[in-house]
Design a protein around this motif. Structure first.
Motif, PDB file in Angstrom:
ATOM      1  N   GLY A  75      -6.919  14.095  -4.337  1.00  0.00           N
ATOM      2  CA  GLY A  75      -6.633  13.941  -2.918  1.00  0.00           C
ATOM      3  C   GLY A  75      -7.760  13.213  -2.213  1.00  0.00           C
ATOM      4  N   LEU A  76      -8.053  13.630  -0.972  1.00  0.00           N
ATOM      5  CA  LEU A  76      -9.125  13.000  -0.210  1.00  0.00           C
ATOM      6  C   LEU A  76     -10.452  13.242  -0.924  1.00  0.00           C
ATOM      7  N   ALA A  77     -11.153  12.162  -1.258  1.00  0.00           N
ATOM      8  CA  ALA A  77     -12.363  12.281  -2.068  1.00  0.00           C
ATOM      9  C   ALA A  77     -13.330  11.153  -1.718  1.00  0.00           C
ATOM     10  N   SER A  78     -14.514  11.239  -2.273  1.00  0.00           N
ATOM     11  CA  SER A  78     -15.501  10.174  -2.089  1.00  0.00           C
ATOM     12  C   SER A  78     -15.628   9.380  -3.385  1.00  0.00           C
ATOM     13  N   THR A  79     -16.053   8.133  -3.263  1.00  0.00           N
ATOM     14  CA  THR A  79     -16.259   7.305  -4.455  1.00  0.00           C
ATOM     15  C   THR A  79     -17.270   7.939  -5.415  1.00  0.00           C
ATOM     16  N   PRO A  80     -18.428   8.434  -4.933  1.00  0.00           N
ATOM     17  CA  PRO A  80     -19.379   9.053  -5.861  1.00  0.00           C
ATOM     18  C   PRO A  80     -18.796  10.244  -6.610  1.00  0.00           C
ATOM     19  N   ALA A  81     -17.952  11.021  -5.940  1.00  0.00           N
ATOM     20  CA  ALA A  81     -17.350  12.170  -6.614  1.00  0.00           C
ATOM     21  C   ALA A  81     -16.455  11.732  -7.756  1.00  0.00           C
TER      22      ALA A  81
ATOM     23  N   ASP B  95     -14.808  -4.814  -7.740  1.00  0.00           N
ATOM     24  CA  ASP B  95     -13.746  -4.007  -7.148  1.00  0.00           C
ATOM     25  C   ASP B  95     -12.443  -4.814  -7.134  1.00  0.00           C
ATOM     26  N   ILE B  96     -11.368  -4.131  -6.779  1.00  0.00           N
ATOM     27  CA  ILE B  96     -10.087  -4.786  -6.501  1.00  0.00           C
ATOM     28  C   ILE B  96      -9.741  -4.484  -5.057  1.00  0.00           C
ATOM     29  N   ARG B  97      -9.356  -5.520  -4.287  1.00  0.00           N
ATOM     30  CA  ARG B  97      -8.998  -5.309  -2.885  1.00  0.00           C
ATOM     31  C   ARG B  97      -7.836  -6.213  -2.506  1.00  0.00           C
ATOM     32  N   GLY B  98      -6.971  -5.696  -1.640  1.00  0.00           N
ATOM     33  CA  GLY B  98      -5.841  -6.474  -1.183  1.00  0.00           C
ATOM     34  C   GLY B  98      -5.275  -5.905   0.099  1.00  0.00           C
ATOM     35  N   VAL B  99      -4.171  -6.482   0.529  1.00  0.00           N
ATOM     36  CA  VAL B  99      -3.487  -6.028   1.740  1.00  0.00           C
ATOM     37  C   VAL B  99      -2.381  -5.065   1.326  1.00  0.00           C
ATOM     38  N   ALA B 100      -2.443  -3.848   1.830  1.00  0.00           N
ATOM     39  CA  ALA B 100      -1.495  -2.813   1.418  1.00  0.00           C
ATOM     40  C   ALA B 100      -0.528  -2.419   2.520  1.00  0.00           C
ATOM     41  N   VAL B 101      -0.793  -2.860   3.764  1.00  0.00           N
ATOM     42  CA  VAL B 101       0.011  -2.456   4.907  1.00  0.00           C
ATOM     43  C   VAL B 101       0.362  -3.686   5.732  1.00  0.00           C
TER      44      VAL B 101
ATOM     45  N   ASP C 207      -9.671   7.555  -0.106  1.00  0.00           N
ATOM     46  CA  ASP C 207     -10.263   7.803   1.204  1.00  0.00           C
ATOM     47  C   ASP C 207      -9.148   8.017   2.218  1.00  0.00           C
ATOM     48  N   SER C 208      -9.441   7.833   3.499  1.00  0.00           N
ATOM     49  CA  SER C 208      -8.483   8.236   4.535  1.00  0.00           C
ATOM     50  C   SER C 208      -7.481   7.154   4.918  1.00  0.00           C
ATOM     51  N   ARG C 209      -7.397   6.089   4.176  1.00  0.00           N
ATOM     52  CA  ARG C 209      -6.525   4.976   4.563  1.00  0.00           C
ATOM     53  C   ARG C 209      -5.050   5.374   4.585  1.00  0.00           C
TER      54      ARG C 209
ATOM     55  N   ILE D 147      -9.310   5.030  -4.734  1.00  0.00           N
ATOM     56  CA  ILE D 147      -8.497   4.145  -3.907  1.00  0.00           C
ATOM     57  C   ILE D 147      -9.206   3.978  -2.570  1.00  0.00           C
ATOM     58  N   THR D 148      -9.786   2.792  -2.358  1.00  0.00           N
ATOM     59  CA  THR D 148     -10.583   2.551  -1.153  1.00  0.00           C
ATOM     60  C   THR D 148     -10.773   1.059  -0.951  1.00  0.00           C
ATOM     61  N   ALA D 149     -11.036   0.687   0.282  1.00  0.00           N
ATOM     62  CA  ALA D 149     -11.470  -0.679   0.593  1.00  0.00           C
ATOM     63  C   ALA D 149     -12.708  -0.610   1.479  1.00  0.00           C
ATOM     64  N   SER D 150     -13.511   0.443   1.289  1.00  0.00           N
ATOM     65  CA  SER D 150     -14.751   0.643   2.028  1.00  0.00           C
ATOM     66  C   SER D 150     -14.494   0.551   3.531  1.00  0.00           C
ATOM     67  N   HIS D 151     -15.206  -0.320   4.235  1.00  0.00           N
ATOM     68  CA  HIS D 151     -15.134  -0.372   5.694  1.00  0.00           C
ATOM     69  C   HIS D 151     -14.142  -1.409   6.202  1.00  0.00           C
ATOM     70  N   LEU D 152     -13.352  -2.010   5.328  1.00  0.00           N
ATOM     71  CA  LEU D 152     -12.424  -3.060   5.755  1.00  0.00           C
ATOM     72  C   LEU D 152     -11.335  -2.482   6.677  1.00  0.00           C
ATOM     73  N   PRO D 153     -10.603  -3.338   7.403  1.00  0.00           N
ATOM     74  CA  PRO D 153      -9.587  -2.856   8.356  1.00  0.00           C
ATOM     75  C   PRO D 153      -8.502  -1.995   7.708  1.00  0.00           C
ATOM     76  N   TYR D 154      -7.744  -1.303   8.581  1.00  0.00           N
ATOM     77  CA  TYR D 154      -6.780  -0.284   8.144  1.00  0.00           C
ATOM     78  C   TYR D 154      -5.719  -0.814   7.198  1.00  0.00           C
ATOM     79  N   ASN D 155      -5.393  -2.125   7.266  1.00  0.00           N
ATOM     80  CA  ASN D 155      -4.294  -2.656   6.460  1.00  0.00           C
ATOM     81  C   ASN D 155      -4.715  -2.969   5.030  1.00  0.00           C
ATOM     82  N   ARG D 156      -5.999  -2.911   4.750  1.00  0.00           N
ATOM     83  CA  ARG D 156      -6.494  -3.224   3.408  1.00  0.00           C
ATOM     84  C   ARG D 156      -6.608  -1.954   2.572  1.00  0.00           C
ATOM     85  N   ASN D 157      -6.615  -2.161   1.268  1.00  0.00           N
ATOM     86  CA  ASN D 157      -6.949  -1.081   0.349  1.00  0.00           C
ATOM     87  C   ASN D 157      -7.369  -1.701  -0.971  1.00  0.00           C
ATOM     88  N   GLY D 158      -7.747  -0.859  -1.915  1.00  0.00           N
ATOM     89  CA  GLY D 158      -8.202  -1.388  -3.193  1.00  0.00           C
ATOM     90  C   GLY D 158      -8.580  -0.284  -4.150  1.00  0.00           C
ATOM     91  N   PHE D 159      -9.255  -0.670  -5.234  1.00  0.00           N
ATOM     92  CA  PHE D 159      -9.574   0.292  -6.296  1.00  0.00           C
ATOM     93  C   PHE D 159     -10.976   0.063  -6.839  1.00  0.00           C
TER      94      PHE D 159
END
Length: 613
Positions: A174-180, A96-102, A147-149, A202-214
């Motif tokens: 729009g709002l979607a799931s990874t499997p979809a 995955d790719i993950r970083g700080v987005a906020v 996701d909802s980030r 676009i998701t960072a799974s369960h990580l805190p609100y400021n993170r995101n990724g792909f």
């Protein structure tokens, strides 16, 4: 494949702010949003409540946005941000790719900016073009979901510019799931522009609100570590070549090449069809069942209204279905104790037959039966193994390295299958199952203790919703055959699973600045620790090293076992101990401590505290 088609709106400008969220029947706009003042509008279950927000939170939020939108999507900047230096390879997190987005968390500067995102999306397009070797006259399509980030919208817009700038068509879900998102590369339906050639979640799974990724997909599945590294190297070159003119040109192309599809309705309809088929094509095979969903304010809220209710289930008591990227109720994580307590309490309070909980992007899940017994970690693996081995007797179940000895006994002695314990990491587990099939060893299930689970019948996609559908299939087929007792049919399947009296995981951190490393890497140091532990264990007559082991050092003794391994990404040696009693667990802990104590760069304080209890 479901016949339902999603409505398409063609040629949406990248900056257009209106999006239809059909999962929840709601419309959210960037120009129609509540402002943070002294309170923050948060969602509780299916009701709206006002929750106080502290001055510090308000200050942090001011760094994010002056406005809050229903799906927590931040508006894109209207001016081109400055392009600072970026180490793209540091954004890699396995496959995955993950970083700080906020902004707003001390010590965590933003590194997943809009230009960085645009470059990564453009690099994925270039990578995909090489893989597909497409005819130059054919425009390829990439779908994007999130996701909802709270950073979802700005990253979606930036990714759209990167894809469009590479002369690809963009399809917004729009709002979607990874499997979809993966499924959209397989669905064959031209009315909804499927199959797409590639997909980005676009998701960072369960990580805190400021993170995101792909996460990235083609019809061959999720990308591997080498693919991600390739994409990030390409992205660095693209990023360094950005000019104000090229960025404006990409934005112009995006305004002409974006379509919008309600794909989640199609995906949900397919899940409904799967359950109906398992019941013998009964329209409402779950009629009479009371099933609660906890989406943790992630992307899984659709499951209650779009899957369970059409199948006849009662879903009252379901909670945290509305997307809220601040995750105000609990971390959306089936491994989190607070999250599992929340769904368990909801099941008991509502006297429900079953509870289902998802992580943020719905690629992981867990369940709770009517008595409050949790089906997660080893129990979920045991339950899924029982279901799969009924359908495929003798098949091999591939799991990660930290599964229990009791699970091995259950799979092999009770169910007649084979347990193949492999490395941690959902992609490792899935790829190993695929490899076993390629060399003639039948495997139908690859599943981690984290809740990631993939089935051969579902294209080896780690799909939390599909795992839960397998449980629903069992309930529906049992009901169709005249069995009663609600979720007891599931509980009975794992009654003979032997569970440890004590199970702990401790994290032994490596101080990378310690002189003991002598300029070497933490990985080299960690490997030295493992080798020393292996040698010490082999000389101890009360301990026995596992004859087959793919990760770290696994040793049995005192009626239990321990596994010390090196983290996939961090300077940490996680230690798992399982034993019949606390006394036995302490004996195993002491065996590890005596071996690793001489490594002064290793922080053994957590282990020392454990053995002193």
């Amino acid at each position: 494949m479901a016949e339902m088609t999603g409505k398409i709106v063609q040629n949406l400008p990248s900056a257009q702010c209106c999006q239809q969220n059909r999962q929840f029947g709601s419309l959210y706009r960037r120009d129609q949003c509540a402002r943070f003042k002294n309170n923050s509008l948060l969602f509780k279950g299916r009701k709206l409540t006002w929750t106080g927000i502290s001055a510090m939170q308000l200050h942090n939020m001011s760094n994010i946005s002056k406005r809050v939108v229903y799906c927590n999507a931040l508006p894109s900047a209207t001016v081109v941000p400055s392009l600072g230096k970026v180490d793209f390879l540091k954004l890699q997190n396995g496959s995955d790719i993950r970083g700080v987005a906020v902004d707003g968390v001390a010590g965590e500067p933003i590194n997943l900016t809009e230009p960085v995102t645009q470059a990564i999306a453009a690099a994925f397009a270039a990578w995909l073009l090489d893989k597909k070797k497409a005819d130059a006259s054919k425009r390829l399509k990439i779908s994007i979901g999130h996701d909802s980030r709270i950073s979802a919208q700005k990253l979606q817009d930036a990714a759209s510019r990167g894809i469009a700038g590479a002369d690809f068509d963009v399809v917004h879900y729009g709002l979607a799931s990874t499997p979809a998102m993966f499924n959209s590369t397989l669905t064959k339906n031209e009315d909804i522009l499927c199959p797409v050639d590639g997909a980005i979640m676009i998701t960072a799974s369960h990580l805190p609100y400021n993170r995101n990724g792909f996460k990235f997909f083609t019809n061959a599945g999720g990308l591997g570590k080498a693919d991600i590294k390739d994409i990030l190297e390409r992205a660095a070159n693209i990023y360094n070549g950005f000019t104000p003119e090229s960025l404006k040109e990409a934005e112009k192309k995006a305004s002409l090449s974006i379509s919008k599809v309600d794909y989640m309705s199609v995906y949900s309809s397919d899940l409904v069809t799967a359950v109906r088929k398992a019941s013998g094509n009964i329209e409402k095979p779950l009629e009479g069942f009371h099933i609660i969903v906890d989406a943790g304010n992630g992307a899984g809220g659709f499951f209650a209204g779009k899957v369970l209710e059409p199948l006849g289930a009662v879903t009252s008591g379901s909670q945290f279905l509305e997307p809220d990227g601040l995750f105000p109720n609990h971390i959306p994580n089936p491994e989190d104790k607070a999250a599992m307590k929340a769904i368990t309490q909801a099941v008991l309070d509502n006297k429900a037959d079953l509870g289902i909980i998802f992580d943020t992007d719905v690629d992981r899940s867990a369940a709770v039966d009517s008595t409050g017994r949790e089906f997660n970690r080893n129990r979920l693996i045991a339950l899924m193994s029982a279901i799969v081995l009924e359908e495929h007797p003798g098949t091999t179940i591939v799991t990660d390295s930290v599964t229990s000895d009791g699970l091995t006994t259950f799979i092999e002695k009770k169910l007649g299958g084979k347990h193949h314990r492999f490395k941690r990491g959902y992609k490792n587990v899935i790829d190993e199952a695929i490899r076993l099939n390629s060399v003639g060893e039948e495997s139908h299930l690859a599943i981690e203790t984290s809740g990631h689970g993939a089935l051969k019948e579902n294209h080896w996609l780690d799909d939390g919703a599909y795992l839960m559908v397998k449980l629903l299939n069992k309930l529906a087929s049992a009901r169709a055959s005249g069995q009663t007792g609600g979720s007891k049919v599931l509980t009975d399947l794992v009654d003979e699973l032997q569970e440890p009296g004590v199970a702990v995981e401790l994290r032994l951190k490596i101080d990378q600045n310690h002189s003991d490393l002598k300029g070497g890497s933490f990985r080299e140091y960690g490997e030295a620790v493992l080798k020393h532990l292996e040698n010490k264990s082999e000389s101890d007559p009360k301990l026995q090293k596992a004859p087959v082991n793919y990760e770290g050092i696994r040793v049995s003794g005192y009626g239990g076992w321990f596994l010390l391994r090196l983290s996939l990404h961090d300077p940490v040696l996680p230690l798992n101990i399982e034993a019949p009693s606390n006394e036995d667990a302490v004996k195993l802990g002491l065996a590890v401590l005596s071996a690793v104590n001489e490594f002064s760069a290793l922080d053994v304080s957590a282990l020392a505290k454990f053995v002193q209890q």
